[in-house]
Every structure is written in structure tokens, then in C-alpha cells.
Design an enzyme around this catalytic site. Sequence first.
Site, PDB file in Angstrom:
ATOM      1  N   CYS A 114       0.820  -1.230   0.000  1.00  0.00           N
ATOM      2  CA  CYS A 114       0.000   0.000   0.000  1.00  0.00           C
ATOM      3  C   CYS A 114       0.846   1.270   0.000  1.00  0.00           C
ATOM      4  O   CYS A 114       0.336   2.348  -0.317  1.00  0.00           O
ATOM      5  CB  CYS A 114      -0.929   0.032   1.205  1.00  0.00           C
ATOM      6  N   HIS A 250      -3.108   7.399   3.602  1.00  0.00           N
ATOM      7  CA  HIS A 250      -3.530   6.124   3.010  1.00  0.00           C
ATOM      8  C   HIS A 250      -4.884   5.755   3.604  1.00  0.00           C
ATOM      9  O   HIS A 250      -5.114   5.895   4.806  1.00  0.00           O
ATOM     10  CB  HIS A 250      -2.485   5.058   3.342  1.00  0.00           C
ATOM     11  N   ASN A 280     -10.143  -0.046   0.655  1.00  0.00           N
ATOM     12  CA  ASN A 280      -8.686   0.103   0.583  1.00  0.00           C
ATOM     13  C   ASN A 280      -8.226  -0.360  -0.800  1.00  0.00           C
ATOM     14  O   ASN A 280      -8.290  -1.555  -1.107  1.00  0.00           O
ATOM     15  CB  ASN A 280      -8.055  -0.744   1.691  1.00  0.00           C
TER      16      ASN A 280
HETATM   17  N1  ACO Z   1     -17.951  -9.365   9.375  1.00  0.00           N
HETATM   18  C1  ACO Z   1     -18.435  -9.737  10.581  1.00  0.00           C
HETATM   19  N2  ACO Z   1     -17.640 -10.144  11.581  1.00  0.00           N
HETATM   20  C2  ACO Z   1     -16.303 -10.187  11.356  1.00  0.00           C
HETATM   21  C3  ACO Z   1     -15.753  -9.816  10.117  1.00  0.00           C
HETATM   22  C4  ACO Z   1     -16.623  -9.392   9.107  1.00  0.00           C
HETATM   23  N3  ACO Z   1     -16.199  -9.006   7.884  1.00  0.00           N
HETATM   24  N4  ACO Z   1     -14.413  -9.965  10.198  1.00  0.00           N
HETATM   25  C5  ACO Z   1     -14.128 -10.407  11.429  1.00  0.00           C
HETATM   26  N5  ACO Z   1     -15.274 -10.539  12.130  1.00  0.00           N
HETATM   27  C6  ACO Z   1     -15.451 -11.000  13.518  1.00  0.00           C
HETATM   28  C7  ACO Z   1     -14.312 -11.849  14.003  1.00  0.00           C
HETATM   29  O1  ACO Z   1     -14.492 -13.197  13.614  1.00  0.00           O
HETATM   30  C8  ACO Z   1     -14.387 -11.651  15.491  1.00  0.00           C
HETATM   31  O2  ACO Z   1     -15.423 -12.455  15.988  1.00  0.00           O
HETATM   32  P1  ACO Z   1     -15.281 -13.149  17.452  1.00  0.00           P
HETATM   33  O3  ACO Z   1     -15.182 -12.004  18.394  1.00  0.00           O
HETATM   34  O4  ACO Z   1     -16.543 -13.931  17.546  1.00  0.00           O
HETATM   35  O5  ACO Z   1     -14.027 -13.976  17.383  1.00  0.00           O
HETATM   36  C9  ACO Z   1     -14.850 -10.192  15.629  1.00  0.00           C
HETATM   37  O6  ACO Z   1     -15.439  -9.840  14.360  1.00  0.00           O
HETATM   38  C10 ACO Z   1     -13.728  -9.231  15.936  1.00  0.00           C
HETATM   39  O7  ACO Z   1     -12.657  -9.484  15.038  1.00  0.00           O
HETATM   40  P2  ACO Z   1     -11.324  -8.652  15.091  1.00  0.00           P
HETATM   41  O8  ACO Z   1     -10.367  -9.146  14.083  1.00  0.00           O
HETATM   42  O9  ACO Z   1     -10.875  -8.565  16.504  1.00  0.00           O
HETATM   43  O10 ACO Z   1     -11.874  -7.249  14.616  1.00  0.00           O
HETATM   44  P3  ACO Z   1     -11.194  -5.867  14.785  1.00  0.00           P
HETATM   45  O11 ACO Z   1     -11.993  -5.032  15.686  1.00  0.00           O
HETATM   46  O12 ACO Z   1      -9.735  -5.970  15.063  1.00  0.00           O
HETATM   47  O13 ACO Z   1     -11.372  -5.278  13.335  1.00  0.00           O
HETATM   48  C11 ACO Z   1     -10.011  -4.842  11.390  1.00  0.00           C
HETATM   49  C12 ACO Z   1     -10.756  -5.904  12.207  1.00  0.00           C
HETATM   50  C13 ACO Z   1     -11.031  -3.850  10.907  1.00  0.00           C
HETATM   51  C14 ACO Z   1      -9.308  -5.453  10.203  1.00  0.00           C
HETATM   52  C15 ACO Z   1      -8.979  -4.197  12.353  1.00  0.00           C
HETATM   53  O14 ACO Z   1      -8.103  -5.124  12.868  1.00  0.00           O
HETATM   54  C16 ACO Z   1      -8.191  -3.120  11.728  1.00  0.00           C
HETATM   55  O15 ACO Z   1      -8.662  -2.009  11.663  1.00  0.00           O
HETATM   56  N6  ACO Z   1      -6.950  -3.378  11.283  1.00  0.00           N
HETATM   57  C17 ACO Z   1      -6.104  -2.347  10.759  1.00  0.00           C
HETATM   58  C18 ACO Z   1      -5.437  -2.745   9.602  1.00  0.00           C
HETATM   59  C19 ACO Z   1      -6.244  -2.583   8.364  1.00  0.00           C
HETATM   60  O16 ACO Z   1      -7.282  -2.060   8.290  1.00  0.00           O
HETATM   61  N7  ACO Z   1      -5.655  -3.063   7.372  1.00  0.00           N
HETATM   62  C20 ACO Z   1      -6.284  -2.998   6.131  1.00  0.00           C
HETATM   63  C21 ACO Z   1      -5.387  -2.976   5.073  1.00  0.00           C
HETATM   64  S1  ACO Z   1      -3.779  -3.353   5.333  1.00  0.00           S
HETATM   65  C22 ACO Z   1      -2.965  -2.143   4.561  1.00  0.00           C
HETATM   66  O17 ACO Z   1      -3.509  -1.205   4.094  1.00  0.00           O
HETATM   67  C23 ACO Z   1      -1.556  -2.258   4.485  1.00  0.00           C
END
Ligand code: ACO
Length: 366
Positions: A114, A250, A280
Site C-alpha cells: 500500500c 492512506h 482500501n
Molecule cells: N464481518 C463480521 N464479523 C467479522 C468480520 C466481518 N467481515 N471480520 C471479522 N469478524 C469477527 C471476528 O471473527 C471476530 O469475531 P469473534 O469475536 O466472535 O471472534 C470479531 O469480528 C472481531 O474481530 P477482530 O479481528 O478482533 O476485529 P477488529 O476489531 O480488530 O477489526 C479490522 C478488524 C477492521 C481489520 C482491524 O483489525 C483493523 O482495523 N486493522 C487495521 C489494519 C487494516 O485495516 N488493514 C487494512 C489494510 S492493510 C494495509 O492497508 C496495508
Amino acid sequence: MKLEKYAEITGWGKCVPPAVMTNDDLATFLDTSDEWIQSRTGIAERRVSAVGTSKLAQIAAENALACADLDPSELDLIIVGTCTADEIIPNVASKVQKALGATGAAAYDLNAACSSFFYAMHNATAGIRTGMHKKVLIIGAERLTRILDWTKRESAVLFGDGAGAMVLEASDEECGLLASKISCDSDARDVLALDFGLSFDRYNFDGVMDFNFEGQEIFKRAVKGMSAAVEDVFQQTGMTMDDVDALIPHQANKRLIDFLAKMCKVPEGKTMLNIQKYGNTSSATLPIAFAEAVENGMVKPGDTIVSAVFGGGLTCGAGIIKWGKRVKPLRNNQKTLEGNGQSALDLILPLHQGAKEALAKRNRKD
Ligand code: ACO
């Protein structure tokens, strides 16, 4: 080394494919919901391309060139930031060079995930400021929907396709990328990984591309890396957030952008956000965001802008960009990509089905 010229941004443009995939569309085949996706990421919809990365790159480039009113034959370098090249060899940049008729330009791809577009801007600016190049086209282009694992809701909902481009030209005016810092936290190489490169065994490929995506670890590392890079460019220039007119980061996750804006103390309404429309798009988010920020009046002549990026690697970067005097395109830069009649779901459902079948086959073998 004495730096003579600046690298003014004279052209900007984008290309987003016409097929729109909403969160509700995703919920028809993944166990997810509009509420979950919007509240965790800020994404409402994304685009799905029926054509390859190079076509998206070409149209974005044509728009940036029209904006700068520059004939492609005047370009001396084209850099395409991408991690979704149409082919491993030859590169996307040579395909764009050919399509544009930019026969005088060297052409290479750059993969910093990215962060690729910002890395390209860093390199292109250095090339212009040291006098090695005069007119450079930089592009960020991705067709991520072809590499995602459509059975994994945690990553499939985050990404989309698109491209953006800028023309940089040597100028005596103090503008363009004035300070930049790029870095790589390779201890976290594995937290965002898709092993489908040259180590890939094409004779024993079972059809499953393992996409490793550790969202929370990426979040933590991204915040750390981007803050350090922003701090670095402030130190290089002696500037503070008080000297800055806008933050154009980004677009990976709204929560992450809000966090960064708060940390940098960016005033309300001064942060560019378009992740709700495109998700993204990896290397394409930054040039698309710049093109739209100029179009919607957020960027004004002479504005000072801070950018920050992160990507697989984990690569990071930040820069201070001074916009030039012009915010109007010299020619129309709104060329669009025609659709092929297929909806986003028409394009994605066969991939989802294929991924499910490949996984079932692997599980039977295990
Ligand atoms: N829909 C519904 N539920 C979901 C989904 C979905 N698409 N994806 C995960 N879940 C569930 C999980 O299974 C988990 O369930 P559980 O609690 O029963 O185990 C729950 O939601 C929470 O999952 P987490 O992974 O802890 O969710 P989190 O709050 O961390 O959000 C996210 C995930 C949005 C990806 C977050 O980690 C984040 O913001 N990461 C930052 C990095 C990023 O966004 N990267 C994107 C691109 S990378 C780049 O640009 C280089």
C-alpha cells in the site's frame, strides 16, 4: 549534493471501475453485515474491475497527463506502484508506456504494497531534484479483487480496485514533496502476506492462495510506523501541525485515520476521507485521495499537506507536500472506464465459488 529544482505536481487523475459492490452485496455470500463493516472500517462500498491493473493505470495516467496538458512523448520516466501486476514479467509500467506512446520514458514497477505510490513519489522527486529526470509519471494501480481470498470475511470486505496518477515536473517554485521519510519494519513481514510470487510451486499449485492478514497487529504497527515517519518529516522541515492545511493519508481504515488525525491534532474537516466509497485500494488510495481532495476544494493553491502511508512489508512513509499555484486541470481529466455489462457480484461470485472448491479439495487431501 546541491538540489536545484523542485518536483511540482502538475497533473492528477484517477480511474475507478464502474461496478460497485456494497456491504449488503457482500453479505449475500459472506457471514458479515453492513453494520459490522461500517462500524469497524468506515467502508460502505468498493469497486470491482473487469479489466487488468494496467488498463486502470493507463486511464488514470491519461487523466493526469490531460490535467498537466503534457504530451506523453515528453515523459522521461514512468513508475507504477502496484502489488497486483497483470503479469510477473513484463511489468505494468512498460504496458502503460506502450499504450500512452511514451516512447522516451524508462518504465518500472515498484512494490511496497500500500505504500508503493508514496515510495514512487519519493523516488521520482529525488530523481527530479538531482536533475536526473525532468518529467515523471507516477501511478498507483491495483486489481486487488483478483488476489483476495473470497472465503475470508476478515480481509475480503476491506479492499477494492482502482488507480490514481500524478505528473511531476521540474520547477523553480518551492513546491511538491519537500520532505519525506520511508521505512520498513520487516519483523512484521508476515502479518500481511500472500505467498504467490517466485517461491510459488506452479507444478503443485492446489488453487488456494493463503492470504495471511493479522488486522490488530497491522493496526498497531501502522500507527507506530506512521507516527515516527510524520515526526521525522516535521523535524526535517521544522514545521508543526500549525503549518499544515490538510492531512491526506492512506485509506485503509477510518478508525486508523481518525487515530492518526487525533495524534497529529488535525483540525476538524481537514482530513481527506474517501474510504467509504472505495475501500482500501492499496497503492491507489493516495493518488485517488489527492485527485478528489483537489477536485472538492480541500486542497487550495500553495497549501501544505501531510501524507502518511503504510503497507505490507510492513512499509511506512510520510511526507510534507506543498501544492503549487494551480488547482484546475489544464484539460479535462475525467475520462472513465466503460463497464462490460457485468455487476460486481457477477464478477466476484465465480471467484468465491472457485475459492470454496479449492479449499474443499485441499481439506479432502489433508
Ligand atoms: N464481518 C463480521 N464479523 C467479522 C468480520 C466481518 N467481515 N471480520 C471479522 N469478524 C469477527 C471476528 O471473527 C471476530 O469475531 P469473534 O469475536 O466472535 O471472534 C470479531 O469480528 C472481531 O474481530 P477482530 O479481528 O478482533 O476485529 P477488529 O476489531 O480488530 O477489526 C479490522 C478488524 C477492521 C481489520 C482491524 O483489525 C483493523 O482495523 N486493522 C487495521 C489494519 C487494516 O485495516 N488493514 C487494512 C489494510 S492493510 C494495509 O492497508 C496495508
